[in-house]
Design an enzyme around this catalytic site. Structure first.
Site, mmCIF file in Angstrom:
data_model
loop_
_atom_site.group_PDB
_atom_site.id
_atom_site.type_symbol
_atom_site.label_atom_id
_atom_site.label_comp_id
_atom_site.label_asym_id
_atom_site.label_seq_id
_atom_site.Cartn_x
_atom_site.Cartn_y
_atom_site.Cartn_z
ATOM 1 N N ASP A 128 21.428 58.318 -48.565
ATOM 2 C CA ASP A 128 21.557 56.861 -48.637
ATOM 3 C C ASP A 128 20.293 56.214 -49.196
ATOM 4 O O ASP A 128 20.353 55.371 -50.081
ATOM 5 C CB ASP A 128 21.799 56.272 -47.240
ATOM 6 C CG ASP A 128 23.206 56.509 -46.754
ATOM 7 O OD1 ASP A 128 24.123 56.496 -47.595
ATOM 8 O OD2 ASP A 128 23.392 56.710 -45.541
ATOM 9 N N GLU A 171 22.139 59.196 -36.360
ATOM 10 C CA GLU A 171 21.555 58.303 -37.356
ATOM 11 C C GLU A 171 21.548 56.894 -36.782
ATOM 12 O O GLU A 171 22.571 56.214 -36.769
ATOM 13 C CB GLU A 171 22.384 58.349 -38.646
ATOM 14 C CG GLU A 171 21.845 57.422 -39.709
ATOM 15 C CD GLU A 171 22.938 56.881 -40.643
ATOM 16 O OE1 GLU A 171 22.620 56.563 -41.777
ATOM 17 O OE2 GLU A 171 24.113 56.776 -40.214
ATOM 18 N N ASP A 223 26.958 60.264 -37.594
ATOM 19 C CA ASP A 223 26.820 59.141 -38.498
ATOM 20 C C ASP A 223 26.854 57.814 -37.728
ATOM 21 O O ASP A 223 27.581 57.668 -36.750
ATOM 22 C CB ASP A 223 27.978 59.179 -39.508
ATOM 23 C CG ASP A 223 27.838 58.118 -40.577
ATOM 24 O OD1 ASP A 223 26.792 58.107 -41.246
ATOM 25 O OD2 ASP A 223 28.765 57.297 -40.735
#
Lengths: 540, 915
Positions: B802, B719, B694
């Site tokens: 998201d 990410e 992340d």
């Protein structure tokens, strides 16, 4: 080649003064024309040099708006000299790990070093320094040399296109543990008088005492002979690199390679690490020398031992009476007698080794250097006790470095000076230390005697604001340095805590700091003797 | 004064050096390559072929600067003249020989391993003791180790091969002898050969070499000398057996050497001497020269471009001209040189004429004087092109444009992430993966070193070079950073006090087969196994358990699970106690059950790990939440110092800050140690196969590499999500800067992880939403996202928890999702399908696309050739097996060379398969 350029440029300058003004040549004033033009010129032409004739020559022509002649001169120069990356100004080196080679055959962390070398090359560093240990290359028996590990390093360095400065280390190291040669240690076990000895009879076993330099203590050979043969074998083995990759060597002069007595080797007790140190004149050979000297001097009683009233390692200068600020023994005739003798022994020792090195390497196109320590504790007292015990008779009354520097000058050797990262404000008050003033004193002496200086930093883990200080020293108006070696590559060096600031440091050096027009006009002295100081054309 | 060389263009000395290099055919040793790990994936191990074209490049660096001298001619009519060093790959074949012979005593034997290629060869070997079941690699007894051996951990020995100059051609031969006694109960000797210079490992049939001695079941096909009577050692056996065997000996890399009957019960067989040779291919870069001169012909007022090269074989110049400074390829008016063909109306191809005497070829091109530049690349064969640093060669044709900024370093191999241009030839791959990973880095470094040299010499012309040097400087700095990180990790790993590094070190030193690169096999298809609402039920793990078989049958090979730790927010992205794996998705035990279920159905599992930040459980004395709880009870030293909210006492952040929670200071040794331990624990305890990392913008990619090295994931991706570039609200066509940032991050991890291809998603948005399908081809005719530059590290997706789901921060254009999937599921890169889309009315279309992908073995490194990129339609061919079009416009694949049949069709997209 250079001469021809200088010659024709001069002619041109005489003819078209105005044209050169644009390029920044405007500052030459009077009597000193030749030297100055040369120096200036070197900034513009030689500094950039190389390898791309159409561009550089065209460019030059445009700027100089001169006739075909100058163009021809430049491209001639360029085509003849396709390779030199040497840029006038300070060259920057980085020390390789002390244990780069530790068992004579293999390179430790070869991959890391390879990556490191590349990184340095990309950063624009000029070269690296490689410690070559007596205890590794001549480990097993006298005259049996094993250079293969070191040769492999030299080859690596050559391939990356970096230069190499080799430090021949005739001492041992504690951390990492690199001992003296096994056969020397064996001799030392039988005869400990080959080592420095202090008043309490403790031996310092990390290098040989300077008193045995010319005594046949090593299986019938003198240490000087052994060192000499070591240097010669080194020279022969590395001859393919000499002058091309290897640009310089430094010869170990004592503890940690430095020209000094091991006066501070005693591990500090408690918090006090600023002791004055002890005189190291108690091995039997040096005592007999002292005795003889005292007899010749006409005062045999003075030759029985060292000063009885000197403090111990960790004590402050005010303890006991020898170094007392006022009326200490150091100021009385006995003190002068002893200190003169003690320091002259060190200088003689340095002379022996430097002349040995100079004569060995005089036919190689490399520079020879030796390292002088920066004993900066207690510098702000009158008696400078730390320097005195280390063998530098430098007090408020007497300049102890002049003689040292002259000795270097005599042998045409360069001086390596550490402590470029130290500043006064970060020293504790109670140590009366002043690295800056001491550095200034020594460099002034060097400048006066035409001895070149290579700088080093002292603290491995980085002094506070160390890079700032180094930069200041490198860029200083009076700098005599033409080479700076940053110590040293390793895990910390490449760590995220350190490496970015090092990169920043290098980059900031590479950025032109001053336009050539902004340089002070009147710097006759510097231009005369030290054309190398044009720092703004830094290492590319 | 100045040495003017007019003709021949190559100075004699140039030619000479080049010739020497080629004739000798030797690979100069290059000890400086940047190889972190010997190899990164097992599949490239087949038959002794080094993983990557190794190297020889390094040495060049110094010599190149000598040969790259450009001469200015003072003559009036030759106004341009330049010599380019050209590198191309050449394979050098050699042999590895393995011999076993007995010494004077019946019990004393000697194994000799030799290699006749230059290099710094190291034998990495170990023994298998009789009766030992678990480990095939053990340290041999001391007396067996030749001098100079170094032990590697407790399972192997590395012994350098010694040089012995024996053979007739003066070639060096390297060999090592290992003496042993049959009484030492050694069942087999295992080894691989390593070239220290290149970092390449050489194996036998993709596995270790194995020399069976006693009691060894001989049913492995990677054995050498397993065949009885295999000795052609002079005098060993009768002449008859010699003759019989000879035909089989030389290349045992062939299909099968174990035609010999296998007799597993062959116990206590006597040792027999044998001698066997295996061929080995090492690829090396060879230097050639290319020189170009331009002359003005006074009579005809035309420019004569003369090209000469000493590259052997047929050399085709693929060329065009440009009429202005834009460097746009155009075809000049005729006449062309003899034998010139027009290629797709965009370029010309001229075969250079061979020079008398064989070495090299030349060509002369007559061009009108108003043309501004001459553009070309060299084509050696279908797959080998030579260009100039990833750009076309550009030769200025007028005196005015003289201040060209050519980089004179030429690479024949792909530059991996840096993209490759070959004029209009966008579709043809230049050895697509050649530049990946270590190799790329190594070549890249060389380039930069050369670049620096050029920069040094180019300072003089400030204006024209200003921008270039800036760019170069940036890439240099990145490169330096990478090298420093590597050096750091090695130096540090050997500091004895840092014992936690043992894992890392072991990983690096293990025999190569075991090493996983964190980038999978290349055939992965990911499923994001949750959305923003998955935590609501409190039993997500159980729900997903029911779907595992279905996901498997759809063709997914990897599933990405939600963040497993205790968290302040129910979705899991605000972790607190990292070791508490009871979350809103389910309990620790349920997670374990789920993971093993996925494993059962053949799906690997990625854990979503949040390393950038962590929420504190306690306040400090100032009332600031910065004291952590749980097993990792860090205090404010673990928090970066540059976020005032949390009063961290660590160092400054190495990346961007995530402001909602304390950002972890990864520069702290204890933090890294704890995180590595945690990841390792997750791997072991839960069985995760890899990571989805992340918010990796928050910290330096070098740390990620550290974590991945320690936890050895099968697959990992980060990410790295930041904004694309827009001008006046309209997205720029060129998103190179955006994808470069992602590439930079991947690079910082040393290529150990992939990254989400946010660029591709962004460009798809604009292309589909506004009907601007031309956006899907970049300036060089490649896919415009990360996938166009570094496909094997690009993880493509169109939606996630998201961007879509119930958050919708950046939702994919509604109703056009299938076009997006038609794109990513047919293109290279590793595609990810979002949970919401799988279990929707798109299911059957997605399933069909996945089966097309699997059926045609499309993988992350497949080649893509864009055949159309216009306003309303985009079309491409992948691996020449699948054709796809998206957009409302018309497109049908040409049926001339292949027959295409429609495989999947949907709203504004079609996919065909070659039949």
């Amino acid at each position: 080649m250079e001469v021809s350029v200088m010659g024709s440029s001069q002619v041109k300058i005489g003819r078209s003064d105005l044209a050169y003004r644009d390029v920044g040549f405007c500052n030459f004033s009077s009597n000193n024309l030749n030297a100055k033009i040369f120096a200036r010129n070197s900034k513009i032409c030689f500094g950039q040099t190389i390898k791309c004739p159409p561009k550089s020559s065209i460019q030059f022509t445009l700027k100089a708006s001169a006739a075909a002649q100058s163009e021809a001169v430049v491209s001639d120069k360029v085509s003849g000299n396709t390779r030199s990356n040497t840029i006038d100004g300070v060259r920057l080196y980085v020390g390789l790990p002390l244990e780069t080679v530790s068992d004579c055959k293999t390179i430790n962390h070869a991959r890391a070093i390879a990556a490191g070398l590349k990184a340095l090359k990309l950063l624009g560093v000029d070269g690296v320094e490689l410690p070559v240990w007596w205890g590794i290359a001549e480990k097993e028996s006298m005259g049996k040399y094993e250079w293969s590990g070191y040769l492999a390093v030299a080859e690596m360095v050559q391939k990356v296109g970096l230069k190499l400065h080799v430090s021949l280390c005739f001492h041992a190291a504690k951390e990492p543990k690199i001992p003296l040669p096994e056969w020397v240690s064996r001799i030392g076990e039988l005869d400990s008088s080959i080592f420095f000895t202090d008043r309490s009879g403790q031996h310092y076993k990390e290098c040989l005492s300077l008193a045995v330099d010319d005594l046949p203590v090593l299986d019938g050979k003198t240490p000087i002979q052994v060192y000499k043969e070591f240097c010669e074998s080194f020279k022969a083995s590395f001859s393919p690199f000499m002058g091309s990759t290897i640009t310089g060597i430094s010869i170990g002069l004592g503890p940690d390679g430095e020209l000094r007595y091991p006066s501070h080797h005693h591990p500090a007790k408690g918090n006090n690490s600023h002791g004055v140190g002890e005189f190291q004149c108690y091995d039997k050979n040096i005592l007999s020398c002292l005795k003889q000297h005292a007899e010749t001097f006409g005062n045999p009683l003075w030759g029985l031992a060292g000063p009885h009233d000197a403090p111990n390692y960790d004590q402050l200068s005010i303890s006991n009476t020898f170094f007392k600020e006022n009326g200490g023994s150091w100021e009385i005739p006995y003190g002068d007698f002893f200190l003169s003798w003690y320091s002259s022994q060190l200088i003689l020792h340095g002379d022996r080794l430097l002349s040995l090195a100079a004569s060995t390497f005089n036919d190689s196109p490399i520079t020879v250097s030796g390292k002088v320590p920066l004993m900066h504790s207690w510098y702000r007292t009158r008696s400078h006790p730390s320097e005195l015990t280390a063998g530098f008779y430098n007090t408020v009354n007497r300049d102890g470095y002049e003689a040292v520097v002259k000795m270097f000058s005599r042998n045409s050797c360069k001086m390596i000076l550490p402590g470029m990262d130290l500043s006064d404000e970060h020293q504790t008050n109670e140590s009366f230390s002043s690295p800056e003033s001491l550095l200034a004193q020594i460099t002034t002496a060097c400048r006066k005697n035409g001895v070149g200086v290579s700088g080093q930093n002292s603290l491995v883990s980085g002094a506070p604001m160390g890079f700032e200080k180094i930069k200041k020293n490198l860029l200083s108006e009076n700098a005599v340095m033409d080479l700076f070696t940053y110590q040293r590559m390793g895990a910390y060096f490449f760590s995220p805590e350190h490496f970015p600031s090092f990169t920043e440091f290098i980059r900031s050096l590479n950025q032109p700091k001053l336009h050539s027009d902004d340089l002070p006009v009147d710097e006759k002295e510097a231009v005369d003797s030290l054309p190398a100081k044009d720092l703004h054309m830094q290492t590319a | 004064m100045s040495t003017v060389a007019m003709e021949p263009i190559l100075r004699h000395s140039h030619r000479k050096t080049a010739k020497i290099r080629i004739n000798s055919g030797k690979i100069p040793p290059s000890s400086l390559n940047y190889t972190l790990r010997p190899l990164s994936n097992g599949k490239s191990f087949c038959n002794f072929r080094p993983h990557k074209p190794p190297l020889a490049i390094t040495l060049r660096a110094s010599s190149v600067s000598d040969t790259a001298v450009v001469e200015t001619s003072k003559s009036a009519d030759v106004f341009y003249e330049e010599t380019f060093p050209v590198k191309r790959t050449e394979k050098v074949e050699g042999k590895i020989s393995i011999g076993l012979e007995s010494l004077k005593d019946k019990e004393d034997w000697r194994l000799t391993v030799g290699c006749n290629l230059p290099g710094k060869w190291i034998l990495h070997w170990g023994v298998h003791y009789v009766g030992e079941v678990g480990s095939e690699w053990d340290q041999p007894p001391i007396e067996m180790r030749p001098p100079g051996s170094i032990s590697i951990k407790d399972y192997a020995i590395e012994t350098p091969l010694e040089k012995s100059s024996t053979s007739l051609e003066g070639d060096t031969f390297h060999k090592v002898k290992i003496d042993f006694n049959t009484k030492s109960s050694i069942a087999a000797i295992n080894f691989v050969l390593k070239d220290e210079e290149t970092g390449a490992w050489y194996q036998h049939r993709g596995r270790d070499f194995k020399v069976p001695l006693i009691d060894y079941p001989r049913d492995d096909d990677n054995m050498v000398g397993a065949k009885k009577g295999f000795g052609i050692w002079p005098g060993a056996l009768g002449p008859l057996s010699n003759m019989l065997l000879k035909s089989e000996v030389p290349h045992s890399t062939g299909e099968d050497s174990s035609s010999y009957s296998r007799e597993p019960n062959q116990q206590n067989r006597c040792l027999e001497r044998f001698y066997e040779e295996c061929s080995i291919v090492k690829e090396a870069l060879v230097d050639n020269l290319l020189s170009v001169s331009v002359r003005r012909c006074q009579q005809t007022s035309k420019n004569l471009v003369y090209i000469e090269t000493n590259v052997p074989g047929d050399v085709v110049v693929h060329w065009g001209v440009c009429k202005d400074e834009s460097k746009k390829w155009e075809i000049p008016a005729e006449p062309y040189p003899a034998g010139t063909t027009v290629f797709k109306k965009k370029a010309l191809r001229t075969l250079l004429q061979r020079k008398d005497g064989g070495h090299g070829s030349w060509g002369l091109f007559t061009l009108d004087e108003e043309l501004v530049g001459f553009l070309f690349v060299l084509k050696l064969n279908e797959n080998t092109w030579l260009n100039s640093m990833g750009n076309d060669f550009y030769i200025p044709l007028s005196n005015s444009s003289f201040l060209h900024t050519q980089l004179r370093q030429i690479q024949s191999e792909g530059q991996g992430q840096k993209g490759i241009s070959k004029g209009e030839e966008s579709g043809t791959p230049i050895s697509g993966e050649g530049g990946e990973g270590n190799q790329a880095v190594s070549i890249y470094t060389e380039e930069i070193i050369n670049e620096i040299r050029n920069l040094v010499s180019d300072i003089s012309s400030e204006t024209s070079r200003h921008t270039q040097s800036k760019e170069a400087q940036e890439s240099i700095l990145q490169e330096i950073e990478k090298l420093a990180a590597e050096a750091y990790s090695i130096f540090r790993s050997s500091i004895p006090t840092f014992s936690e590094e043992a894992i890392l070190e072991a990983e690096v030193l293990k025999p190569p087969v075991i090493i996983s690169s964190g980038t999978g096999s290349g055939f992965e298809i990911l499923c994001q196994g949750f959305n923003w609402e998955s935590n609501k039920s409190g039993r997500w793990y159980k729900e997903l358990y029911e779907k595992a078989e279905k996901l498997s049958s759809l063709g997914f090979t990897v599933v990405w699970l939600p963040p497993p730790t205790e968290s302040v927010s129910p979705e899991g992205y605000m972790p607190t106690d990292l070791y508490n794996l009871n979350s809103r998705y389910g309990s620790f035990d349920e997670l374990k059950v789920l993971v093993s279920k996925f494993h059962e159905v053949g799906i690997k599992v990625l854990g979503d790990v949040v390393l950038n930040h962590r929420c504190a459980q306690f306040k400090n004395q100032n009332g600031v939440w910065n004291v952590f709880g749980g097993r990792l009870n860090w205090d404010d030293r673990a928090i970066v110092a540059d976020d005032p909210h949390f009063q961290g006492r660590g160092n400054k952040s190495s990346g961007d800050n995530f402001h909602a929670a304390p950002n972890i200071d990864h520069s702290q040794e204890f933090v890294r140690r704890d995180l590595k331990e945690w990841l390792y624990w997750l791997r072991k305890e839960i069985g995760y196969d890899g990571w989805r990392l992340d918010f990796v913008r928050g910290f330096w990619g070098g740390y990620v590499k550290d974590y991945l090295d320690a936890s050895e994931p099968y697959f990992a991706l980060g990410e790295y999500w930041d904004s694309l570039s827009y001008t006046y609200g309209e997205m720029d066509h060129n998103q190179d800067a955006h994808r470069q940032r992602i590439i930079d991050w991947i690079n910082a991890t040393n290529g150990t992880a992939g990254a989400f291809d946010v660029t591709t998603k962004g460009i798809l948005h604009s292309a589909l939403e506004r009907c601007e399908y031309w956006r899907l081809s970049d300036q060089k005719g490649k896919p415009p996202g990360v996938v166009g530059w570094w496909p094997s590290r690009a993880v493509t997706f169109i939606e996630n928890h998201d961007t879509g789901s119930t958050q919708g921060h950046w939702r994919f254009p509604g109703g056009k999702e299938m076009q997006g999937y038609a794109y990513i599921l047919t293109h290279p890169g590793t595609p990810t399908v979002f949970y919401d889309h799988i279990f929707s009315h798109y299911e059957s279309e997605i399933s069909q696309l996945i089966s097309v992908r699997n059926r045609n073995k499309i993988q992350c490194r497949s080649t893509v050739q864009i055949t159309k990129a216009e306003r309303d339609v985009y079309a491409a061919m992948i691996d020449e097996k699948v054709a796809v079009k998206i957009g409302p416009g018309y497109y049908e694949p040409p049926n001339d060379s292949q027959k295409w049949s429609l495989a999947v069709e949907g709203n504004d997209y079609k996919v065909w398969e070659a039949s």
